[in-house]
Scaffold this motif. Structure first.
Motif, PDB file in Angstrom:
ATOM      1  N   PHE A  52     -10.884 -18.777  -2.054  1.00 24.61           N
ATOM      2  CA  PHE A  52     -11.760 -19.896  -1.612  1.00 24.61           C
ATOM      3  C   PHE A  52     -10.477 -20.339  -1.649  1.00 24.61           C
ATOM      4  N   GLY A  53      -9.612 -20.572  -3.370  1.00 23.41           N
ATOM      5  CA  GLY A  53      -8.376 -21.227  -3.009  1.00 23.41           C
ATOM      6  C   GLY A  53      -8.725 -22.116  -4.101  1.00 23.41           C
ATOM      7  N   CYS A  54     -10.268 -22.698  -4.465  1.00 20.65           N
ATOM      8  CA  CYS A  54     -10.284 -23.908  -5.764  1.00 20.65           C
ATOM      9  C   CYS A  54     -11.444 -23.271  -6.527  1.00 20.65           C
ATOM     10  N   PRO A  55     -11.520 -24.283  -7.710  1.00 21.32           N
ATOM     11  CA  PRO A  55     -13.091 -23.710  -8.165  1.00 21.32           C
ATOM     12  C   PRO A  55     -14.147 -24.160  -7.897  1.00 21.32           C
ATOM     13  N   LEU A  56     -15.244 -23.141  -7.983  1.00 22.78           N
ATOM     14  CA  LEU A  56     -16.365 -23.758  -7.849  1.00 22.78           C
ATOM     15  C   LEU A  56     -17.204 -24.783  -9.087  1.00 22.78           C
ATOM     16  N   ILE A  57     -16.948 -23.909 -10.472  1.00 22.59           N
ATOM     17  CA  ILE A  57     -17.609 -23.770 -11.045  1.00 22.59           C
ATOM     18  C   ILE A  57     -16.504 -24.527 -12.364  1.00 22.59           C
ATOM     19  N   LEU A  58     -17.203 -25.817 -12.829  1.00 23.94           N
ATOM     20  CA  LEU A  58     -16.791 -26.557 -14.262  1.00 23.94           C
ATOM     21  C   LEU A  58     -16.802 -25.289 -15.397  1.00 23.94           C
ATOM     22  N   ARG A  59     -15.806 -24.936 -15.825  1.00 23.22           N
ATOM     23  CA  ARG A  59     -16.215 -24.755 -16.977  1.00 23.22           C
ATOM     24  C   ARG A  59     -16.042 -25.769 -18.456  1.00 23.22           C
ATOM     25  N   LEU A  60     -17.164 -26.002 -19.202  1.00 22.81           N
ATOM     26  CA  LEU A  60     -17.452 -27.257 -19.933  1.00 22.81           C
ATOM     27  C   LEU A  60     -17.873 -26.403 -21.468  1.00 22.81           C
ATOM     28  N   ASN A  61     -17.802 -27.375 -22.091  1.00 24.60           N
ATOM     29  CA  ASN A  61     -17.725 -26.930 -23.491  1.00 24.60           C
ATOM     30  C   ASN A  61     -19.083 -27.490 -24.378  1.00 24.60           C
ATOM     31  N   SER A 112     -24.934 -20.457 -15.905  1.00 29.58           N
ATOM     32  CA  SER A 112     -25.139 -19.850 -17.355  1.00 29.58           C
ATOM     33  C   SER A 112     -24.590 -18.524 -16.864  1.00 29.58           C
ATOM     34  N   PHE A 113     -23.483 -18.189 -17.231  1.00 33.34           N
ATOM     35  CA  PHE A 113     -22.980 -16.814 -17.519  1.00 33.34           C
ATOM     36  C   PHE A 113     -24.064 -15.840 -17.775  1.00 33.34           C
ATOM     37  N   THR A 114     -24.448 -16.215 -19.101  1.00 32.84           N
ATOM     38  CA  THR A 114     -25.280 -15.184 -19.673  1.00 32.84           C
ATOM     39  C   THR A 114     -25.928 -14.762 -18.850  1.00 32.84           C
ATOM     40  N   ARG A 115     -27.155 -15.849 -18.379  1.00 32.55           N
ATOM     41  CA  ARG A 115     -28.500 -15.840 -17.807  1.00 32.55           C
ATOM     42  C   ARG A 115     -28.170 -14.602 -16.344  1.00 32.55           C
ATOM     43  N   ALA A 116     -27.210 -14.802 -15.882  1.00 36.72           N
ATOM     44  CA  ALA A 116     -26.628 -14.679 -14.076  1.00 36.72           C
ATOM     45  C   ALA A 116     -26.385 -13.088 -15.111  1.00 36.72           C
ATOM     46  N   ALA A 117     -26.045 -12.822 -15.811  1.00 34.87           N
ATOM     47  CA  ALA A 117     -25.312 -11.543 -16.398  1.00 34.87           C
ATOM     48  C   ALA A 117     -26.642 -10.395 -16.476  1.00 34.87           C
ATOM     49  N   ASP A 118     -27.530 -11.574 -17.824  1.00 31.58           N
ATOM     50  CA  ASP A 118     -29.545 -10.562 -17.766  1.00 31.58           C
ATOM     51  C   ASP A 118     -28.871 -10.332 -16.435  1.00 31.58           C
ATOM     52  N   GLU A 119     -29.715 -11.293 -15.239  1.00 31.67           N
ATOM     53  CA  GLU A 119     -30.029 -10.965 -14.231  1.00 31.67           C
ATOM     54  C   GLU A 119     -29.901  -9.468 -13.536  1.00 31.67           C
ATOM     55  N   LEU A 120     -28.526 -10.144 -12.709  1.00 32.29           N
ATOM     56  CA  LEU A 120     -28.066  -9.188 -12.953  1.00 32.29           C
ATOM     57  C   LEU A 120     -27.600  -7.535 -12.913  1.00 32.29           C
ATOM     58  N   CYS A 121     -27.704  -7.363 -14.521  1.00 30.23           N
ATOM     59  CA  CYS A 121     -28.070  -5.783 -15.571  1.00 30.23           C
ATOM     60  C   CYS A 121     -26.663  -5.929 -15.092  1.00 30.23           C
ATOM     61  N   LEU A 122     -25.639  -6.714 -15.462  1.00 31.23           N
ATOM     62  CA  LEU A 122     -24.194  -7.097 -15.441  1.00 31.23           C
ATOM     63  C   LEU A 122     -23.680  -7.552 -16.770  1.00 31.23           C
ATOM     64  N   THR A 123     -22.636  -7.500 -17.712  1.00 32.02           N
ATOM     65  CA  THR A 123     -21.781  -8.189 -18.590  1.00 32.02           C
ATOM     66  C   THR A 123     -21.455  -8.929 -18.817  1.00 32.02           C
ATOM     67  N   GLN A 124     -21.929 -10.285 -19.604  1.00 26.49           N
ATOM     68  CA  GLN A 124     -21.328 -11.262 -19.360  1.00 26.49           C
ATOM     69  C   GLN A 124     -19.631 -11.871 -18.600  1.00 26.49           C
TER      70      GLN A 124
END
Length: 70
Positions: free
Chosen positions: A47-56, A21-33
């Motif tokens: 790295f030149g490749c995707p690390l996270i699949l952004r699903l819906n 979750s970008f939202t939970r990570a942002a809360d943990e790091l005190c950053l915006t999403q």
């Protein structure tokens, strides 16, 4: 010779990967999403490749993301 990945981007990726979750990570790091998302995107560019699949809805790690996490 390849340069080391930027540390703030690695920290953001690790938090996103743990929470899937970008939202939970942002809360943990005190950053915006958006800031966390941009850091992960820069790491993917490094790295030149995707690390996270952004699903819906939700997120999932790619093979490369799962290999980087440990």
């Amino acid at each position: 010779m390849r340069s080391l990945p930027p540390f703030p981007e690695l920290v953001a990726f690790e938090a996103v990967a743990r929470h899937l979750s970008f939202t939970r990570a942002a809360d943990e790091l005190c950053l915006t999403q958006s800031a966390v998302s941009h850091r992960v995107r820069r790491l993917e560019e490094h790295f030149g490749c995707p690390l996270i699949l952004r699903l819906n809805p939700g997120l999932a790690l790619t093979e490369a993301g799962a290999a980087l996490l440990p």
